[in-house]
Scaffold this active site. Sequence first.
Site, PDB file in Angstrom:
ATOM      1  N   GLY A 213     -17.843  95.668  -8.019  1.00 53.45           N
ATOM      2  CA  GLY A 213     -17.861  95.454  -9.474  1.00 53.45           C
ATOM      3  C   GLY A 213     -16.498  95.733 -10.068  1.00 53.45           C
ATOM      4  O   GLY A 213     -15.499  95.774  -9.358  1.00 53.45           O
ATOM      5  N   ASN A 214     -16.466  95.885 -11.376  1.00 51.91           N
ATOM      6  CA  ASN A 214     -15.200  96.238 -12.031  1.00 51.91           C
ATOM      7  C   ASN A 214     -15.494  97.123 -13.240  1.00 51.91           C
ATOM      8  O   ASN A 214     -16.647  97.379 -13.563  1.00 51.91           O
ATOM      9  CB  ASN A 214     -14.418  94.978 -12.417  1.00 51.91           C
ATOM     10  N   HIS A 215     -14.418  97.585 -13.883  1.00 51.00           N
ATOM     11  CA  HIS A 215     -14.579  98.596 -14.939  1.00 51.00           C
ATOM     12  C   HIS A 215     -14.863  98.037 -16.324  1.00 51.00           C
ATOM     13  O   HIS A 215     -14.800  98.778 -17.298  1.00 51.00           O
ATOM     14  CB  HIS A 215     -13.308  99.458 -15.030  1.00 51.00           C
ATOM     15  N   SER A 216     -15.136  96.760 -16.451  1.00 54.08           N
ATOM     16  CA  SER A 216     -15.376  96.211 -17.798  1.00 54.08           C
ATOM     17  C   SER A 216     -16.552  96.941 -18.467  1.00 54.08           C
ATOM     18  O   SER A 216     -17.617  97.107 -17.883  1.00 54.08           O
ATOM     19  CB  SER A 216     -15.699  94.714 -17.687  1.00 54.08           C
ATOM     20  N   ALA A 281     -15.898  89.867 -17.525  1.00 56.39           N
ATOM     21  CA  ALA A 281     -14.989  90.039 -16.386  1.00 56.39           C
ATOM     22  C   ALA A 281     -15.798  89.684 -15.141  1.00 56.39           C
ATOM     23  O   ALA A 281     -16.410  90.549 -14.511  1.00 56.39           O
ATOM     24  CB  ALA A 281     -14.492  91.469 -16.335  1.00 56.39           C
TER      25      ALA A 281
END
Length: 404
Positions: A213-216, A281
Amino acid sequence: MSILKDKNILLGITAGIAAYKSASLVRLFIKAGANVKVVMTPASKDFITPLTLSTLSKHPVYSSFVEEGDDDNPTWNSHVDLGLWADIFVIAPATANTMAKMANGVCDNILLATYLSAKCQVYFAPAMDLDMYLHQSTKTSFNKLTSFGNKLIPAGTGELASGLVGEGRMAEPEDIINYIEKDILEQLPLKGKRVLITAGPTYEALDPVRFIGNHSSGKMGFEIAKAASNLGAEVILVTGPTHQKIAHNFVTVKPVVSAEEMYNEVHKHFKVCDIAILSAAVADYRPKNVSDQKIKKKDSTFTVELEKTKDILKSLGEIKIDQYLVGFALETNNELEHAKGKLKSKNLDLIVLNSLQDKGAGFGVSTNKVTFITSSNTIIENELKSKADVAEDLMQLILKQTHA
Ligand code: CTP
């Protein structure tokens, strides 16, 4: 959520028996999330007490130009400040006497002086006895007041305080609120338009308990949804996993997890939308093979083969007919060049560039510093602002570009 939320509402009360309903009106405005101040004619205090109204509105009530009580140290109640404070001025009940004065520029009390100096929309809800209501001079007041741009909330028909039955009963507080809400909504620039928004990250599963995943945080997309719905749009918000919350009658939230789910959900709604703003994102790659079972640790290294996800934004650019399509670009170098490249290759009308070089911009913070680039190569650089303000700016620019 009511369209009246956070609006400053000035309630003007004049001397009619219907003034007793003003207490309910204040309560309903407060319940809708509005800030309420009350201004009264001196005679209206015989029908309802300022104490009731100040307690309900949580503000002092104004009924004279000078505050009574302390003769040595009087306080001036500025009708100009009150008028400027108000987003909406509602005069309910509006007596024949007050309306005639309003129609002729008489301002011999603080309510009338405030009316004359207020620049906001004024609504008035007449209340009087049957024959007064039908009198030609009352009709003349109605005509004059509406010709000045004031809006008449029609009186109802029923039993009047005199015992007569007919027209002249002040509209019920619920009906006054409904009338005002409907009137405001009808004038919003995106009324009748559908806006599709993506927000947040996507999670690409590796096994039943792990993902890439990502930090959005999703904050930017949620702020855009708020800004668009406040302009009257019907919003579909397709969001990846996030803690953000939104409660707005015009926003439908469609939660998704992966890029594939987001792609499918977005395509369900794109054909019928007028504007699409893709701020999510989205993961560019996902694990090629997703294990059914939790992956056990074995060797000292572990390799995951990734495959490309579908580019949702690009796919919309390929099929768009007359939708206005907006993308985001998060860049760390050669920002303008890369953003312009994406604008063209994805067939966008507008791209919002975030540079991670800018302090306070990007993931997890409540501020953003963005540059807007349109397809006709207009470049608008902005200061560091709250994401809520960036969302407002973006929606205003879209309004201009689409002439909505
Ligand atoms: N986007 C999308 N679907 C993807 C990837 C990106 O819809 N699979 C959208 C994003 O929501 C954003 C825009 O494309 O509006 C640009 O995303 P960004 O990550 O900056 O660019 P990419 O096109 O993915 O290119 P790169 O990562 O190589 O910079």
